[in-house]
Design a protein around this motif. Structure first.
Motif, PDB file in Angstrom:
ATOM      1  N   ARG A 223      -0.960  -0.920  -4.264  1.00 10.62           N
ATOM      2  CA  ARG A 223      -0.089  -1.343  -5.375  1.00 10.62           C
ATOM      3  C   ARG A 223      -0.558  -2.702  -5.890  1.00 10.62           C
ATOM      4  NH1 ARG A 223       4.236   2.086  -4.806  1.00 10.62           N
ATOM      5  NH2 ARG A 223       4.842   2.587  -2.671  1.00 10.62           N
ATOM      6  N   ASP A 224       0.068  -3.190  -6.951  1.00  8.62           N
ATOM      7  CA  ASP A 224      -0.327  -4.492  -7.511  1.00  8.62           C
ATOM      8  C   ASP A 224      -0.128  -5.607  -6.493  1.00  8.62           C
ATOM      9  OD1 ASP A 224      -1.013  -3.399  -9.876  1.00  8.62           O
ATOM     10  OD2 ASP A 224       0.987  -3.643 -10.754  1.00  8.62           O
ATOM     11  N   ILE A 225      -1.136  -6.462  -6.348  1.00  6.27           N
ATOM     12  CA  ILE A 225      -1.029  -7.582  -5.407  1.00  6.27           C
ATOM     13  C   ILE A 225      -1.392  -8.873  -6.120  1.00  6.27           C
ATOM     14  CG2 ILE A 225      -1.563  -8.253  -3.042  1.00  6.27           C
ATOM     15  CD1 ILE A 225      -3.451  -5.979  -2.883  1.00  6.27           C
ATOM     16  N   PRO A 226      -0.535  -9.870  -6.013  1.00  4.28           N
ATOM     17  CA  PRO A 226      -0.831 -11.138  -6.682  1.00  4.28           C
ATOM     18  C   PRO A 226      -2.098 -11.822  -6.149  1.00  4.28           C
ATOM     19  CG  PRO A 226       1.414 -11.121  -5.792  1.00  4.28           C
ATOM     20  CD  PRO A 226       0.753  -9.868  -5.334  1.00  4.28           C
ATOM     21  N   ASN A 227      -2.308 -11.802  -4.789  1.00  3.42           N
ATOM     22  CA  ASN A 227      -3.425 -12.595  -4.262  1.00  3.42           C
ATOM     23  C   ASN A 227      -4.762 -11.843  -4.263  1.00  3.42           C
ATOM     24  OD1 ASN A 227      -2.730 -10.884  -2.221  1.00  3.42           O
ATOM     25  ND2 ASN A 227      -2.911 -12.386  -0.576  1.00  3.42           N
ATOM     26  N   LEU A 228      -4.762 -10.566  -4.647  1.00  2.00           N
ATOM     27  CA  LEU A 228      -6.024  -9.836  -4.807  1.00  2.00           C
ATOM     28  C   LEU A 228      -5.979  -9.123  -6.167  1.00  2.00           C
ATOM     29  CD1 LEU A 228      -6.731  -8.062  -1.369  1.00  2.00           C
ATOM     30  CD2 LEU A 228      -8.003  -9.955  -2.349  1.00  2.00           C
ATOM     31  N   PRO A 229      -6.288  -9.841  -7.234  1.00  2.00           N
ATOM     32  CA  PRO A 229      -6.198  -9.223  -8.559  1.00  2.00           C
ATOM     33  C   PRO A 229      -7.189  -8.063  -8.645  1.00  2.00           C
ATOM     34  CG  PRO A 229      -7.206 -11.411  -8.703  1.00  2.00           C
ATOM     35  CD  PRO A 229      -6.803 -11.212  -7.278  1.00  2.00           C
TER      36      PRO A 229
ATOM     37  N   TRP B 121      -6.701  -5.066  -7.728  1.00  2.03           N
ATOM     38  CA  TRP B 121      -6.537  -4.036  -6.696  1.00  2.03           C
ATOM     39  C   TRP B 121      -5.490  -2.989  -7.042  1.00  2.03           C
ATOM     40  CZ3 TRP B 121      -8.733  -2.591  -2.069  1.00  2.03           C
ATOM     41  CH2 TRP B 121      -9.814  -3.368  -1.663  1.00  2.03           C
ATOM     42  N   GLY B 122      -4.620  -3.275  -7.985  1.00  2.00           N
ATOM     43  CA  GLY B 122      -3.548  -2.327  -8.321  1.00  2.00           C
ATOM     44  C   GLY B 122      -4.136  -0.963  -8.667  1.00  2.00           C
ATOM     45  N   GLY B 123      -3.680   0.071  -7.968  1.00  2.00           N
ATOM     46  CA  GLY B 123      -4.118   1.442  -8.266  1.00  2.00           C
ATOM     47  C   GLY B 123      -5.432   1.842  -7.622  1.00  2.00           C
ATOM     48  N   VAL B 124      -6.064   0.958  -6.858  1.00  2.00           N
ATOM     49  CA  VAL B 124      -7.346   1.301  -6.229  1.00  2.00           C
ATOM     50  C   VAL B 124      -7.121   2.345  -5.119  1.00  2.00           C
ATOM     51  CG1 VAL B 124      -9.196   0.431  -4.733  1.00  2.00           C
ATOM     52  CG2 VAL B 124      -8.511  -0.862  -6.762  1.00  2.00           C
ATOM     53  N   PRO B 125      -7.848   3.495  -5.188  1.00  2.00           N
ATOM     54  CA  PRO B 125      -7.647   4.559  -4.197  1.00  2.00           C
ATOM     55  C   PRO B 125      -8.408   4.267  -2.912  1.00  2.00           C
ATOM     56  CG  PRO B 125      -9.249   5.264  -5.839  1.00  2.00           C
ATOM     57  CD  PRO B 125      -8.846   3.859  -6.219  1.00  2.00           C
ATOM     58  N   LEU B 126      -7.890   3.342  -2.125  1.00  2.21           N
ATOM     59  CA  LEU B 126      -8.598   2.859  -0.941  1.00  2.21           C
ATOM     60  C   LEU B 126      -8.872   3.986   0.056  1.00  2.21           C
ATOM     61  CD1 LEU B 126      -9.738   0.298   0.331  1.00  2.21           C
ATOM     62  CD2 LEU B 126      -7.521  -0.085   1.416  1.00  2.21           C
TER      63      LEU B 126
ATOM     64  N   TYR C 129       0.850  -1.185   0.000  1.00  4.49           N
ATOM     65  CA  TYR C 129       0.000   0.000   0.000  1.00  4.49           C
ATOM     66  C   TYR C 129       0.887   1.236   0.000  1.00  4.49           C
ATOM     67  CZ  TYR C 129      -3.318   3.469   1.651  1.00  4.49           C
ATOM     68  OH  TYR C 129      -4.089   4.591   1.763  1.00  4.49           O
ATOM     69  N   ASP C 130       0.514   2.220  -0.801  1.00  8.65           N
ATOM     70  CA  ASP C 130       1.272   3.455  -0.899  1.00  8.65           C
ATOM     71  C   ASP C 130       0.584   4.522  -0.045  1.00  8.65           C
ATOM     72  OD1 ASP C 130       2.282   5.926  -1.565  1.00  8.65           O
ATOM     73  OD2 ASP C 130       2.321   5.564  -3.726  1.00  8.65           O
ATOM     74  N   PRO C 131       1.122   4.817   1.156  1.00  4.70           N
ATOM     75  CA  PRO C 131       0.423   5.733   2.061  1.00  4.70           C
ATOM     76  C   PRO C 131       0.481   7.186   1.603  1.00  4.70           C
ATOM     77  CG  PRO C 131       2.515   5.110   3.005  1.00  4.70           C
ATOM     78  CD  PRO C 131       2.399   4.363   1.712  1.00  4.70           C
ATOM     79  N   VAL C 132       1.388   7.501   0.695  1.00  5.34           N
ATOM     80  CA  VAL C 132       1.482   8.884   0.222  1.00  5.34           C
ATOM     81  C   VAL C 132       0.337   9.173  -0.741  1.00  5.34           C
ATOM     82  CG1 VAL C 132       2.905  10.553  -1.013  1.00  5.34           C
ATOM     83  CG2 VAL C 132       3.978   8.905   0.543  1.00  5.34           C
ATOM     84  N   ARG C 133       0.117   8.276  -1.685  1.00  5.01           N
ATOM     85  CA  ARG C 133      -0.966   8.484  -2.660  1.00  5.01           C
ATOM     86  C   ARG C 133      -2.283   7.878  -2.173  1.00  5.01           C
ATOM     87  NH1 ARG C 133       0.850   5.248  -6.944  1.00  5.01           N
ATOM     88  NH2 ARG C 133      -0.831   5.995  -8.250  1.00  5.01           N
ATOM     89  N   GLY C 134      -2.215   7.036  -1.143  1.00  2.00           N
ATOM     90  CA  GLY C 134      -3.448   6.424  -0.636  1.00  2.00           C
ATOM     91  C   GLY C 134      -3.993   5.340  -1.547  1.00  2.00           C
ATOM     92  N   VAL C 135      -3.128   4.736  -2.348  1.00  2.00           N
ATOM     93  CA  VAL C 135      -3.596   3.697  -3.271  1.00  2.00           C
ATOM     94  C   VAL C 135      -2.872   2.366  -3.030  1.00  2.00           C
ATOM     95  CG1 VAL C 135      -4.134   5.393  -5.085  1.00  2.00           C
ATOM     96  CG2 VAL C 135      -1.944   4.197  -5.116  1.00  2.00           C
TER      97      VAL C 135
END
Ligand code: ZN
Length: 328
Positions: free
Chosen positions: A86-92, A94-99, A78-84
Protein backbone atom coordinates in the motif's frame (compact mmCIF):
# COMPACT_ATOMS: atom_id res chain seq x y z
CA UNK A 1 20.51 -38.28 2.82
CA UNK A 2 18.30 -35.21 2.43
CA UNK A 3 19.99 -31.86 2.15
CA UNK A 4 19.38 -29.71 5.23
CA UNK A 5 16.58 -27.25 4.49
CA UNK A 6 17.43 -23.61 4.97
CA UNK A 7 15.18 -20.62 5.48
CA UNK A 8 15.84 -17.15 4.09
CA UNK A 9 14.59 -13.88 5.53
CA UNK A 10 14.50 -10.23 4.49
CA UNK A 11 13.83 -7.40 6.91
CA UNK A 12 13.05 -4.40 4.71
CA UNK A 13 13.02 -0.93 6.24
CA UNK A 14 13.04 2.60 4.86
CA UNK A 15 16.80 2.97 5.40
CA UNK A 16 18.20 -0.57 5.73
CA UNK A 17 17.61 -4.07 4.39
CA UNK A 18 18.85 -7.11 6.30
CA UNK A 19 19.07 -10.57 4.74
CA UNK A 20 19.43 -13.65 6.94
CA UNK A 21 19.71 -17.38 6.50
CA UNK A 22 18.53 -19.82 9.17
CA UNK A 23 18.40 -23.58 9.60
CA UNK A 24 15.08 -25.45 9.64
CA UNK A 25 14.26 -24.82 13.33
CA UNK A 26 14.97 -21.10 12.83
CA UNK A 27 18.46 -20.61 14.25
CA UNK A 28 20.05 -17.74 12.34
CA UNK A 29 23.35 -18.74 10.74
CA UNK A 30 24.39 -15.62 8.81
CA UNK A 31 23.25 -12.07 8.23
CA UNK A 32 24.16 -9.19 5.93
CA UNK A 33 22.89 -5.63 5.87
CA UNK A 34 22.85 -2.93 3.21
CA UNK A 35 21.27 0.52 2.89
CA UNK A 36 17.87 0.55 1.13
CA UNK A 37 18.36 2.12 -2.31
CA UNK A 38 15.08 3.94 -1.68
CA UNK A 39 15.57 6.69 -4.24
CA UNK A 40 15.99 4.17 -7.07
CA UNK A 41 12.48 2.77 -6.74
CA UNK A 42 10.97 -0.71 -6.35
CA UNK A 43 12.72 -2.45 -9.29
CA UNK A 44 16.15 -1.56 -7.93
CA UNK A 45 15.15 -2.55 -4.40
CA UNK A 46 13.88 -5.96 -5.54
CA UNK A 47 17.12 -6.47 -7.52
CA UNK A 48 19.06 -5.55 -4.37
CA UNK A 49 16.99 -8.02 -2.34
CA UNK A 50 17.71 -10.94 -4.67
CA UNK A 51 21.38 -9.99 -4.79
CA UNK A 52 21.51 -9.96 -0.97
CA UNK A 53 19.74 -13.33 -0.77
CA UNK A 54 22.33 -14.80 -3.13
CA UNK A 55 25.13 -13.45 -0.94
CA UNK A 56 23.69 -14.58 2.41
CA UNK A 57 22.72 -18.02 1.04
CA UNK A 58 26.33 -18.36 -0.06
CA UNK A 59 27.33 -18.35 3.61
CA UNK A 60 25.80 -21.85 3.94
CA UNK A 61 26.96 -22.82 0.46
CA UNK A 62 23.57 -22.86 -1.22
CA UNK A 63 21.94 -20.70 -3.87
CA UNK A 64 18.74 -18.80 -2.99
CA UNK A 65 16.69 -21.24 -5.10
CA UNK A 66 17.83 -24.12 -2.87
CA UNK A 67 16.15 -22.55 0.19
CA UNK A 68 12.87 -24.05 1.40
CA UNK A 69 11.21 -20.70 2.09
CA UNK A 70 11.64 -16.94 2.19
CA UNK A 71 9.95 -14.65 4.70
CA UNK A 72 9.82 -10.90 4.12
CA UNK A 73 9.12 -8.52 6.99
CA UNK A 74 8.16 -5.30 5.24
CA UNK A 75 8.41 -1.94 7.01
CA UNK A 76 5.17 -0.56 5.69
CA UNK A 77 1.54 -1.41 5.01
CA UNK A 78 1.17 -4.55 2.94
CA UNK A 79 -1.94 -6.23 1.55
CA UNK A 80 -1.40 -10.00 1.92
CA UNK A 81 -4.52 -10.86 -0.07
CA UNK A 82 -3.45 -9.07 -3.25
CA UNK A 83 0.27 -9.37 -2.50
CA UNK A 84 0.86 -5.66 -3.06
CA UNK A 85 2.31 -2.81 -1.04
CA UNK A 86 0.00 0.00 0.00
CA UNK A 87 1.05 3.66 -0.10
CA UNK A 88 3.96 4.36 2.25
CA UNK A 89 5.20 7.82 3.17
CA UNK A 90 8.83 6.80 3.83
CA UNK A 91 9.22 4.72 0.64
CA UNK A 92 7.68 6.76 -2.19
CA UNK A 93 6.82 4.91 -5.44
CA UNK A 94 5.92 1.71 -3.55
CA UNK A 95 2.13 2.08 -3.57
CA UNK A 96 0.63 -0.78 -5.60
CA UNK A 97 3.94 -2.60 -6.17
CA UNK A 98 3.21 -6.37 -6.52
CA UNK A 99 6.00 -7.48 -4.21
CA UNK A 100 4.72 -11.07 -3.93
CA UNK A 101 4.75 -11.57 -7.72
CA UNK A 102 8.13 -9.87 -8.20
CA UNK A 103 9.80 -12.04 -5.56
CA UNK A 104 8.10 -15.28 -6.64
CA UNK A 105 9.24 -14.58 -10.23
CA UNK A 106 12.78 -14.07 -8.93
CA UNK A 107 12.72 -17.20 -6.72
CA UNK A 108 10.57 -19.85 -8.43
CA UNK A 109 9.87 -22.88 -6.25
CA UNK A 110 10.74 -21.15 -2.95
CA UNK A 111 7.76 -20.86 -0.56
CA UNK A 112 7.14 -17.18 0.17
CA UNK A 113 5.39 -15.21 2.90
CA UNK A 114 5.36 -11.42 3.19
CA UNK A 115 3.80 -9.31 5.91
CA UNK A 116 4.16 -5.92 7.56
CA UNK A 117 6.85 -5.66 10.22
CA UNK A 118 4.46 -5.41 13.19
CA UNK A 119 2.62 -8.63 12.31
CA UNK A 120 5.92 -10.33 11.52
CA UNK A 121 7.45 -9.22 14.85
CA UNK A 122 4.37 -10.54 16.68
CA UNK A 123 4.87 -13.93 15.02
CA UNK A 124 8.58 -13.82 15.89
CA UNK A 125 7.97 -13.15 19.60
CA UNK A 126 5.35 -15.91 19.60
CA UNK A 127 7.54 -18.46 17.84
CA UNK A 128 10.98 -17.60 19.22
CA UNK A 129 10.61 -14.98 21.99
CA UNK A 130 8.59 -14.05 25.08
CA UNK A 131 5.31 -15.41 23.68
CA UNK A 132 6.50 -18.99 23.16
CA UNK A 133 3.94 -21.58 24.17
CA UNK A 134 1.00 -19.15 24.35
CA UNK A 135 -2.08 -19.88 22.29
CA UNK A 136 -3.24 -16.26 22.48
CA UNK A 137 -0.78 -13.39 22.52
CA UNK A 138 -0.86 -9.64 21.98
CA UNK A 139 2.37 -7.98 20.87
CA UNK A 140 2.93 -4.22 21.02
CA UNK A 141 5.99 -2.11 20.26
CA UNK A 142 6.54 1.37 21.63
CA UNK A 143 8.76 2.71 18.86
CA UNK A 144 8.12 5.44 16.30
CA UNK A 145 4.51 4.32 16.54
CA UNK A 146 2.73 1.69 18.61
CA UNK A 147 2.74 -1.25 16.24
CA UNK A 148 0.88 -4.37 17.14
CA UNK A 149 -0.02 -7.88 16.21
CA UNK A 150 -2.33 -10.53 17.63
CA UNK A 151 -1.71 -14.26 17.61
CA UNK A 152 -4.91 -16.18 18.23
CA UNK A 153 -5.17 -19.98 18.31
CA UNK A 154 -1.57 -20.06 17.11
CA UNK A 155 -2.25 -17.92 14.04
CA UNK A 156 -1.88 -14.29 13.19
CA UNK A 157 -5.19 -12.47 13.49
CA UNK A 158 -5.19 -10.16 10.47
CA UNK A 159 -8.59 -8.54 10.43
CA UNK A 160 -9.99 -6.56 7.53
CA UNK A 161 -7.27 -5.17 5.22
CA UNK A 162 -4.60 -6.78 7.41
CA UNK A 163 -5.19 -3.91 9.85
CA UNK A 164 -6.03 -5.94 12.97
CA UNK A 165 -4.17 -5.41 16.23
CA UNK A 166 -3.72 -1.63 15.96
CA UNK A 167 -4.20 -1.08 19.67
CA UNK A 168 -2.14 2.13 19.32
CA UNK A 169 -5.09 3.83 17.66
CA UNK A 170 -7.67 3.03 20.27
CA UNK A 171 -8.79 6.32 21.81
CA UNK A 172 -7.97 6.99 25.47
CA UNK A 173 -8.59 10.73 25.71
CA UNK A 174 -11.54 12.29 23.86
CA UNK A 175 -10.27 15.36 21.94
CA UNK A 176 -6.81 14.60 23.32
CA UNK A 177 -3.38 14.94 21.73
CA UNK A 178 -3.13 14.79 17.94
CA UNK A 179 -2.15 11.39 16.53
CA UNK A 180 -0.28 10.61 13.31
CA UNK A 181 -3.41 8.81 12.03
CA UNK A 182 -5.30 12.12 11.96
CA UNK A 183 -7.47 11.41 14.99
CA UNK A 184 -7.06 12.74 18.52
CA UNK A 185 -6.41 11.06 21.83
CA UNK A 186 -5.07 7.71 20.55
CA UNK A 187 -2.82 5.63 22.83
CA UNK A 188 -0.02 6.20 20.29
CA UNK A 189 -0.25 9.96 20.86
CA UNK A 190 0.72 9.34 24.53
CA UNK A 191 3.00 6.31 24.63
CA UNK A 192 4.93 5.99 21.35
CA UNK A 193 8.63 6.94 21.50
CA UNK A 194 8.09 10.45 20.05
CA UNK A 195 4.98 10.98 22.21
CA UNK A 196 6.91 10.12 25.40
CA UNK A 197 9.51 12.75 24.50
CA UNK A 198 6.85 15.31 23.51
CA UNK A 199 5.00 14.92 26.83
CA UNK A 200 8.27 15.32 28.73
CA UNK A 201 9.13 18.49 26.78
CA UNK A 202 5.69 19.92 27.57
CA UNK A 203 6.24 19.31 31.29
CA UNK A 204 9.74 20.79 31.24
CA UNK A 205 8.51 23.85 29.34
CA UNK A 206 5.84 24.27 32.01
CA UNK A 207 8.57 24.45 34.66
CA UNK A 208 8.57 20.88 36.00
CA UNK A 209 11.79 18.95 36.47
CA UNK A 210 14.09 21.94 36.90
CA UNK A 211 17.10 19.79 37.84
CA UNK A 212 16.64 17.55 34.81
CA UNK A 213 16.25 20.60 32.53
CA UNK A 214 19.49 22.03 34.00
CA UNK A 215 21.30 18.75 33.44
CA UNK A 216 20.16 18.71 29.80
CA UNK A 217 21.40 22.27 29.34
CA UNK A 218 24.77 21.37 30.89
CA UNK A 219 25.01 18.39 28.50
CA UNK A 220 24.30 20.72 25.56
CA UNK A 221 20.96 19.02 24.70
CA UNK A 222 18.30 21.45 23.46
CA UNK A 223 14.89 20.80 25.01
CA UNK A 224 13.25 20.17 21.64
CA UNK A 225 15.87 17.55 20.81
CA UNK A 226 15.13 15.50 23.91
CA UNK A 227 14.78 11.85 22.98
CA UNK A 228 12.92 9.09 24.78
CA UNK A 229 16.20 7.16 25.07
CA UNK A 230 17.66 9.98 27.22
CA UNK A 231 14.60 9.93 29.48
CA UNK A 232 14.88 6.16 29.96
CA UNK A 233 18.59 6.52 30.67
CA UNK A 234 17.96 9.30 33.22
CA UNK A 235 15.27 7.19 34.90
CA UNK A 236 17.74 4.32 35.20
CA UNK A 237 20.16 6.78 36.82
CA UNK A 238 17.49 7.60 39.40
CA UNK A 239 16.49 11.09 38.15
CA UNK A 240 13.10 11.71 39.78
CA UNK A 241 11.54 13.65 36.90
CA UNK A 242 12.42 10.91 34.41
CA UNK A 243 11.20 8.13 36.74
CA UNK A 244 7.89 9.94 37.32
CA UNK A 245 7.53 10.52 33.59
CA UNK A 246 7.96 6.81 32.85
CA UNK A 247 5.41 6.01 35.56
CA UNK A 248 2.96 8.41 33.84
CA UNK A 249 3.68 6.68 30.54
CA UNK A 250 3.07 3.29 32.16
CA UNK A 251 -0.31 4.69 33.25
CA UNK A 252 -1.33 5.43 29.63
CA UNK A 253 0.19 2.26 28.20
CA UNK A 254 -1.37 0.13 30.94
CA UNK A 255 -4.73 1.76 30.26
CA UNK A 256 -4.51 0.97 26.54
CA UNK A 257 -3.37 -2.59 27.24
CA UNK A 258 -6.14 -3.12 29.79
CA UNK A 259 -8.75 -2.24 27.13
CA UNK A 260 -7.15 -4.70 24.70
CA UNK A 261 -6.91 -7.39 27.40
CA UNK A 262 -10.63 -7.06 28.16
CA UNK A 263 -11.39 -7.66 24.48
CA UNK A 264 -8.84 -10.38 23.68
CA UNK A 265 -8.05 -12.09 27.02
CA UNK A 266 -4.57 -13.07 25.82
CA UNK A 267 -2.38 -15.35 27.93
CA UNK A 268 0.48 -12.93 27.49
CA UNK A 269 1.05 -9.37 26.29
CA UNK A 270 4.58 -8.87 24.94
CA UNK A 271 5.97 -5.33 24.86
CA UNK A 272 8.95 -4.21 22.78
CA UNK A 273 11.30 -1.19 22.60
CA UNK A 274 10.76 1.30 25.47
CA UNK A 275 9.32 -1.39 27.74
CA UNK A 276 12.35 -3.60 27.18
CA UNK A 277 14.80 -0.74 27.73
CA UNK A 278 13.11 0.63 30.88
CA UNK A 279 12.60 -2.72 32.62
CA UNK A 280 10.83 -3.17 35.96
CA UNK A 281 10.46 0.52 36.84
CA UNK A 282 8.15 0.74 33.83
CA UNK A 283 6.72 -2.77 33.79
CA UNK A 284 5.66 -2.91 37.45
CA UNK A 285 3.31 0.14 37.45
CA UNK A 286 2.07 -0.92 34.03
CA UNK A 287 1.17 -4.41 35.26
CA UNK A 288 -0.68 -2.92 38.26
CA UNK A 289 -2.62 -0.67 35.90
CA UNK A 290 -3.64 -3.60 33.70
CA UNK A 291 -4.92 -5.52 36.74
CA UNK A 292 -6.78 -2.41 37.98
CA UNK A 293 -8.45 -1.60 34.66
CA UNK A 294 -8.98 -4.80 32.69
CA UNK A 295 -12.06 -6.92 33.28
CA UNK A 296 -11.82 -8.57 36.72
CA UNK A 297 -10.72 -12.18 36.37
CA UNK A 298 -8.85 -11.48 33.15
CA UNK A 299 -6.38 -8.68 33.93
CA UNK A 300 -4.74 -10.56 36.78
CA UNK A 301 -4.52 -13.77 34.73
CA UNK A 302 -2.77 -12.13 31.78
CA UNK A 303 1.02 -11.92 31.95
CA UNK A 304 2.65 -8.72 30.64
CA UNK A 305 6.27 -9.33 29.62
CA UNK A 306 9.05 -7.42 27.91
CA UNK A 307 9.94 -8.71 24.45
CA UNK A 308 12.50 -11.49 24.33
CA UNK A 309 14.24 -10.92 21.01
CA UNK A 310 15.59 -7.38 21.48
CA UNK A 311 17.50 -6.00 18.49
CA UNK A 312 17.21 -9.34 16.69
CA UNK A 313 13.43 -9.10 16.36
CA UNK A 314 13.60 -8.00 12.69
CA UNK A 315 15.75 -10.99 11.73
CA UNK A 316 13.48 -13.43 13.54
CA UNK A 317 10.39 -11.68 12.15
CA UNK A 318 11.49 -12.57 8.64
CA UNK A 319 12.38 -16.14 9.62
CA UNK A 320 9.06 -16.59 11.49
CA UNK A 321 7.28 -15.72 8.25
CA UNK A 322 9.45 -18.21 6.36
CA UNK A 323 8.40 -20.92 8.85
CA UNK A 324 4.78 -19.88 8.27
CA UNK A 325 5.23 -20.11 4.51
CA UNK A 326 5.94 -23.83 4.95
CA UNK A 327 3.00 -24.46 7.30
CA UNK A 328 0.25 -26.57 5.75
ZN1 ZN B 1 -4.19 7.30 16.00
Amino acid sequence: MDQPRYLLGLDVGGTKIAAVVADGPGDILAKIRRPTPAALGPDAIVAEMTDMLTEVAGAVEIGPLDAAALGVSFGGPYDPVRGVVRDIPNLPDWGGVPLLRLLSDALPGVALAIDNDANAAALAEWRFGAGQGAEHMLYLTMGTGIGGGIVSDGRLYRGLRNAGGEVGHTVLVPDGAECGCGHRGCLEAYASGPAIARRAIEKLEAGEGVEFADALRDAGIALLELKTESIVEAARDGVTFAMDHLADTAFYMGWGIANAVSILAPEVVVLGTVATAAGDMFMEPLRRRVVDMAMPGVGDATRVEPAGLGDLVGDYAAIALAVDALAP
